[in-house]
Design an enzyme around this catalytic site. Structure first.
Site, mmCIF file in Angstrom:
data_model
loop_
_atom_site.group_PDB
_atom_site.id
_atom_site.type_symbol
_atom_site.label_atom_id
_atom_site.label_comp_id
_atom_site.label_asym_id
_atom_site.label_seq_id
_atom_site.Cartn_x
_atom_site.Cartn_y
_atom_site.Cartn_z
ATOM 1 N N ARG A 154 -3.723 22.321 -0.908
ATOM 2 C CA ARG A 154 -3.905 21.255 -1.885
ATOM 3 C C ARG A 154 -5.234 20.564 -1.630
ATOM 4 O O ARG A 154 -5.562 20.282 -0.459
ATOM 5 C CB ARG A 154 -2.786 20.203 -1.750
ATOM 6 C CG ARG A 154 -1.417 20.651 -2.232
ATOM 7 C CD ARG A 154 -0.353 19.666 -1.777
ATOM 8 N NE ARG A 154 -0.252 19.680 -0.307
ATOM 9 C CZ ARG A 154 0.216 18.654 0.415
ATOM 10 N NH1 ARG A 154 0.590 17.532 -0.186
ATOM 11 N NH2 ARG A 154 0.302 18.732 1.728
ATOM 12 N N CYS A 263 -6.018 24.154 -10.510
ATOM 13 C CA CYS A 263 -5.002 25.197 -10.307
ATOM 14 C C CYS A 263 -3.849 25.166 -11.294
ATOM 15 O O CYS A 263 -3.637 26.138 -12.015
ATOM 16 C CB CYS A 263 -4.482 25.110 -8.883
ATOM 17 S SG CYS A 263 -5.784 25.385 -7.695
ATOM 18 N N LYS A 266 -4.692 26.076 -14.926
ATOM 19 C CA LYS A 266 -5.182 27.476 -15.030
ATOM 20 C C LYS A 266 -4.038 28.448 -14.704
ATOM 21 O O LYS A 266 -3.819 29.429 -15.420
ATOM 22 C CB LYS A 266 -6.334 27.633 -14.046
ATOM 23 C CG LYS A 266 -6.824 29.023 -13.774
ATOM 24 C CD LYS A 266 -8.075 29.059 -12.921
ATOM 25 C CE LYS A 266 -7.813 28.710 -11.453
ATOM 26 N NZ LYS A 266 -7.095 29.766 -10.712
HETATM 27 C C1 UDX Z 1 -2.096 22.781 -6.117
HETATM 28 C C2 UDX Z 1 -0.932 23.267 -5.243
HETATM 29 O O1 UDX Z 1 -0.218 22.144 -4.738
HETATM 30 C C3 UDX Z 1 -1.483 24.076 -4.062
HETATM 31 O O2 UDX Z 1 -0.404 24.597 -3.295
HETATM 32 C C4 UDX Z 1 -2.304 25.247 -4.629
HETATM 33 O O3 UDX Z 1 -2.852 26.022 -3.574
HETATM 34 C C5 UDX Z 1 -3.437 24.692 -5.494
HETATM 35 O O4 UDX Z 1 -2.897 23.888 -6.551
HETATM 36 P P1 UDX Z 1 -3.917 20.851 -6.092
HETATM 37 O O5 UDX Z 1 -4.240 21.392 -7.444
HETATM 38 O O6 UDX Z 1 -5.000 20.572 -5.116
HETATM 39 O O7 UDX Z 1 -2.884 21.894 -5.347
HETATM 40 O O8 UDX Z 1 -3.170 19.480 -6.328
HETATM 41 P P2 UDX Z 1 -1.686 18.952 -6.150
HETATM 42 O O9 UDX Z 1 -1.648 18.031 -5.028
HETATM 43 O O10 UDX Z 1 -0.744 20.078 -6.209
HETATM 44 O O11 UDX Z 1 -1.517 18.087 -7.520
HETATM 45 C C6 UDX Z 1 -1.687 18.760 -8.759
HETATM 46 C C7 UDX Z 1 -1.509 17.718 -9.866
HETATM 47 O O12 UDX Z 1 -0.139 17.283 -9.908
HETATM 48 C C8 UDX Z 1 -2.373 16.476 -9.664
HETATM 49 O O13 UDX Z 1 -2.874 16.070 -10.933
HETATM 50 C C9 UDX Z 1 -1.369 15.450 -9.137
HETATM 51 O O14 UDX Z 1 -1.728 14.114 -9.491
HETATM 52 C C10 UDX Z 1 -0.101 15.868 -9.869
HETATM 53 N N1 UDX Z 1 1.117 15.444 -9.180
HETATM 54 C C11 UDX Z 1 1.406 15.954 -7.950
HETATM 55 C C12 UDX Z 1 2.004 14.564 -9.838
HETATM 56 O O15 UDX Z 1 1.726 14.117 -10.951
HETATM 57 N N2 UDX Z 1 3.149 14.219 -9.212
HETATM 58 C C13 UDX Z 1 3.476 14.688 -7.970
HETATM 59 O O16 UDX Z 1 4.538 14.318 -7.460
HETATM 60 C C14 UDX Z 1 2.578 15.577 -7.314
#
Ligand code: UDX
Length: 432
Positions: A154, A263, A266
């Site tokens: 992440r 991620c 996409k």
């Molecule tokens: C994600 C996956 O978690 C990771 O395992 C993968 O390798 C890459 O994609 P990332 O895109 O860095 O990681 O962000 P992440 O922390 O997963 O959050 C993604 C989105 O979901 C963000 O916009 C975040 O604000 C949102 N989110 C996350 C929520 O709205 N609520 C949550 O409880 C968690």
């Protein structure tokens, strides 16, 4: 072991540095000369907490090097990780794999002894098969093995996610490369990480299925939040109440402005595109994509309601504009829809972000970057907490704002509505 990381973005740079910190000799390759020259000096092109120290430490230990010479770097390595970008194709849901296949062709010109070629980038189902065919055109099959080893990093937590992974997934169709990979990851396995060995295609699908499920979980709670807003319920109670069921789990169950990043948007589209290609309808993921896309329209309507349809000339302050906290990444951030909406309606928008001003807002005349929370709040009518940085969690609004009609729109539910209202301020949250 001698490793070569091709691509020095979030995945290649973080994984390369972390592998070097485990005692491997790592060479990170990129075609961007400036980027490589900066990395050699320890100048990091991405915002990732803790990364700079690790880079400097391992450059000093001479375990980490940088190069623009792919051929020589591949020749001197045993394992080659392909960590190049796989962006969504323009006007299509499928992933653009041109960089992956170009890397494969380049690698096939430099195989002088048995090598393991690993797709670390998120690649659609059957990409490994295609890559194997490309390399087999130039190299005998016994001299290489193509393996899938997807990352689950992440942004903002990438180093922790590498060092303490829930699981390591390796997809290979031969035992020899599986054994070598298990050895490479042994320092993490000995600290408790689960090592999952599968067929190559299974590993490719695990990555997409994981991200699609997490996006589904977030979209689920976002839609429950919509219902809570209509029924005077606090969605945080629902998140806690269902999250304590171990079959559901409390993580990734926080209602917010919509999921963003490089991620989830996409990967959800790519898995649907792959399924369509194999004549399988992923109807749930399709509705997740749709629900998340229309969420900014919902939030815009809510902004209209909060400002009583009088947005023109109102001063709106954004605290945080990136797609989540602890990153500088703007990709698919919901602020990219909300700020233009407010700008078009004639509001004056000020934003503060701990990672600095954003080029995405330069073209808007009535949008300006504020250098501090204090400056951002000066003269504000409405404060929107867009990301959950710790910097925003205990702001003394009465100290920063003389406006006793100040409205707080807490898009991450980081405040107690009771405490904010006790200050005499108006409070709106998500799903509460
Ligand atoms: C994600 C996956 O978690 C990771 O395992 C993968 O390798 C890459 O994609 P990332 O895109 O860095 O990681 O962000 P992440 O922390 O997963 O959050 C993604 C989105 O979901 C963000 O916009 C975040 O604000 C949102 N989110 C996350 C929520 O709205 N609520 C949550 O409880 C968690």
């Amino acid at each position: 072991m001698k490793l070569c990381m091709i691509g020095t973005g979030y995945v290649g740079l973080v994984s390369g540095v972390c592998f070097s910190d485990l005692g491997n000799d790592v060479i990170c390759v990129d075609k961007d000369v400036n980027k490589i020259n900066n990395l050699k000096k320890g100048v990091i092109p991405i915002y990732e907490p803790g990364l700079e120290e690790l880079v400097l430490k391992n450059i000093k230990n001479r375990r980490l090097n940088f190069s623009t010479n792919l051929k020589d770097s591949v020749k001197q390595s045993d394992i080659i990780f392909i960590c190049v970008g796989t962006p969504a194709k323009k006007n299509s849901n499928s992933a653009d794999l041109s960089q992956i296949y170009t890397a494969g062709k380049e690698i096939s010109k430099s195989i002088n002894k048995f090598k393991i070629i690993i797709t670390k980038s998120t690649v659609p189902l059957t990409t490994g098969d295609e890559l194997e065919n490309i390399i087999a055109k130039k190299v005998k099959k016994k001299l290489f093995s193509v393996v899938s080893n997807p990352e689950f990093l992440r942004e903002g937590e990438a180093i922790r996610d590498f060092v303490y992974p829930d699981r390591i997934v390796v997809g290979s169709n031969d035992i020899k490369s599986m054994k070598i990979l298990k050895n490479l990851y042994s320092p993490l396995i000995s600290k408790g990480a689960k090592f999952i060995s599968t067929k190559r295609r299974a590993a490719e699908l695990i990555k997409y299925a994981a991200n699609a499920f997490l996006a589904t979980k977030i979209t689920f709670i976002n839609e429950i939040a919509n219902l809570c807003e209509k029924t005077d319920i606090d969605v945080e109670d629902i998140s806690i109440g269902i999250g304590l069921d171990k079959r559901i789990g409390s993580r990734f169950l926080r209602a917010g402005p919509a999921y963003g990043g490089s991620c989830f948007p996409k990967d959800t589209k790519a898995i649907v595109s792959t399924a369509d290609k194999f004549k399988t309808n992923l109807s749930i993921v399709k509705s997740v994509i749709k629900s998340n896309e229309i969420r900014s329209d919902l939030l815009s309507k809510r902004l209209n309601f909060i400002l009583k349809n009088k947005i023109k000339n109102k001063v709106v302050s954004f605290l945080g504009v990136t797609f989540k906290a602890n990153t500088d990444d703007m990709r698919d951030s919901s602020s990219l829809k909300l700020i233009p909406f407010l700008s078009k309606k004639g509001a004056k928008i000020k934003y503060y972000d701990p990672t600095g001003s954003k080029k995405e807002f330069k073209k808007f005349k009535n949008v300006e970057f504020s250098n501090s929370i204090k400056d951002a709040l000066k003269g504000s009518d409405l404060v929107i907490v867009h990301t959950e940085w710790n910097d925003f969690k205990s702001i003394n609004f009465k100290k920063f704002s003389k406006n006793n009609k100040l409205i707080i729109y807490d898009m991450r539910n980081i405040y107690s509505p009771y405490k904010i209202r006790k200050l005499g301020l108006k409070y709106f949250g998500i799903g509460r």
